[in-house]
Enzyme design. Structure first.
Site, PDB file in Angstrom:
ATOM      1  N   LYS A 138      -2.034  -5.682   2.494  1.00 29.72           N
ATOM      2  CA  LYS A 138      -3.053  -5.172   1.407  1.00 29.72           C
ATOM      3  C   LYS A 138      -2.561  -4.481   0.558  1.00 29.72           C
ATOM      4  O   LYS A 138      -2.954  -4.452  -0.866  1.00 29.72           O
ATOM      5  CB  LYS A 138      -4.181  -4.432   2.438  1.00 29.72           C
ATOM      6  CG  LYS A 138      -5.436  -4.181   1.630  1.00 29.72           C
ATOM      7  CD  LYS A 138      -6.477  -3.050   2.393  1.00 29.72           C
ATOM      8  CE  LYS A 138      -5.867  -2.006   2.162  1.00 29.72           C
ATOM      9  NZ  LYS A 138      -6.128  -1.145   1.144  1.00 29.72           N
ATOM     10  N   LYS A 178       6.148  -9.386   1.502  1.00 28.36           N
ATOM     11  CA  LYS A 178       5.435  -9.456   2.907  1.00 28.36           C
ATOM     12  C   LYS A 178       4.000  -9.490   2.474  1.00 28.36           C
ATOM     13  O   LYS A 178       3.549  -8.568   1.653  1.00 28.36           O
ATOM     14  CB  LYS A 178       5.804  -8.238   3.842  1.00 28.36           C
ATOM     15  CG  LYS A 178       5.083  -7.874   4.856  1.00 28.36           C
ATOM     16  CD  LYS A 178       5.542  -6.632   5.379  1.00 28.36           C
ATOM     17  CE  LYS A 178       4.252  -5.730   6.200  1.00 28.36           C
ATOM     18  NZ  LYS A 178       4.109  -6.314   7.393  1.00 28.36           N
ATOM     19  N   LYS A 208       5.374   4.301   2.958  1.00 30.64           N
ATOM     20  CA  LYS A 208       3.975   4.453   2.412  1.00 30.64           C
ATOM     21  C   LYS A 208       4.056   5.324   1.428  1.00 30.64           C
ATOM     22  O   LYS A 208       3.361   5.300   0.128  1.00 30.64           O
ATOM     23  CB  LYS A 208       3.080   5.048   3.526  1.00 30.64           C
ATOM     24  CG  LYS A 208       2.818   3.872   4.414  1.00 30.64           C
ATOM     25  CD  LYS A 208       1.901   4.205   5.772  1.00 30.64           C
ATOM     26  CE  LYS A 208       1.429   3.032   6.597  1.00 30.64           C
ATOM     27  NZ  LYS A 208       0.985   3.633   7.720  1.00 30.64           N
TER      28      LYS A 208
END
Ligand code: TRP
Length: 326
Positions: A195, A192, A113
């Protein structure tokens, strides 16, 4: 045999897409038949990536409407919003004190992330501790998650074992249940579906948006008069999700037949997706127009969730010695 207690949550960081559907939501709906299911909307977790309050409110209600329309039945399972049980953050704190820094530093999800540009906050770093509290506060035996969440469940096991060995047996040590197909779900760009990659197709978007997204699915440059590859095709992978085995075979034949254009396949796929969710779409629209009803369901769900969670929290509070008056 008593059914196993299963728990899983979905972050309300966006509106649900077909990757969420095939990876998580559909499975939850099916599990209701065989398990004691706890299913919640992780809006505290969403705070690690959403910093617009209106957006978070909207995502939470939208996800609730979507889930209910897709078949989560509040009579059969416990369905609630994470923040309606703020006690979970207290348990997070208790667990924080048996969670080694090294354990969190090894988190793949955190590193991913941060590398994708999400701000490296303390919330993001301690995300797995909150997730452990979600799981342990309900005595969950099984946690069905996608491959990307496996490490989080393993961390939960470590944290539970560490707590139990420090303070005495308090928590059930849960097992992950990994859906292997989940990790393979591609988005419209072939990565993948997520969002954060902006490559999703929402379950309940309007038809024009659906068509636009489907038309953007990446394809190779095989000419129309040549047979087309199915093995590495994102279009084939997405299309197949909506088909039974025999229909999938027919789709393979269509791909292999010279003369089939990607444009024609995509046009059909728009209809296939649109029709696939048609019955649920109607129900979804009714729910979205009656949010008072949805909120009532969520609040009742939170009450049920609380009645299961509080004894676990109480045991943990006692174990660590917070009940100083006794
Ligand atoms: N981290 C999960 C995800 O992003 C969501 C989640 C939060 C969760 N708490 C959980 C999943 C507890 C299972 C159990 O998908």
């Amino acid at each position: 045999m008593t059914p196993k207690r299963l728990l899983s949550g979905i972050q309300t960081s966006g509106t649900p897409h077909i990757g969420n559907y095939f990876g998580m939501m559909q499975r939850m709906v099916d599990f209701q038949e065989t398990s004691e299911l706890f299913c919640f909307l992780a809006n505290y977790h969403a705070l690690t990536s959403v910093s617009d309050g209106d957006q978070l409110r909207k995502n939470t209600l939208t996800t609730a409407c979507d889930f209910l329309a897709l078949g989560i039945d509040p009579e059969k399972s416990v369905f609630w919003v994470q923040s309606d049980l703020p006690e979970v953050t207290e348990l997070t704190w208790l667990l924080s004190n048996v969670t080694g820094m090294g354990l969190l530093e090894r988190s793949h999800s955190y590193k991913d992330k941060v590398s994708k540009g999400i701000t490296a906050t303390h919330g993001l770093f301690s995300y797995p501790v909150l997730m452990s509290a979600d799981i342990l506060m309900f005595g969950s035996q099984v946690v069905p998650v996608g491959k990307d969440q496996k490490q989080h469940v393993e961390m939960t096991r470590d944290i539970a074992q560490r707590f139990n060995s420090t303070y005495g047996n308090t928590f059930v040590v849960p097992e992950p249940l990994i859906e292997t197909a989940t990790g393979l779900l591609p988005g419209i760009d072939g990565q993948k579906m997520s969002k954060s990659y902006n490559n999703t197709i929402d379950i309940f978007c309007d038809k024009a948006t659906l068509a636009k997204k489907v038309m953007c699915i990446v394809t190779d440059s095989t000419p129309v008069d040549q047979p087309k590859d199915t093995e590495n095709s994102t279009l084939f992978a997405i299309y197949s999700l909506f088909l039974e085995a025999d229909q999938q075979k027919e789709l393979v034949t269509r791909f292999q037949t010279p003369g089939t254009s990607y444009g024609a396949l995509k046009k059909d796929l728009v209809e296939v997706i649109w029709n696939y969710f048609a019955p649920q779409r109607e129900l979804r629209n009714e729910l979205a127009n009656n949010t008072d009803h949805v909120i009532k369901i969520l609040k009742q769900g939170a009450d049920k969730a609380r009645s299961v969670a509080m004894p676990y929290l109480e045991r943990a509070r006692n174990a660590v010695g917070l009940n100083y008056t006794r």
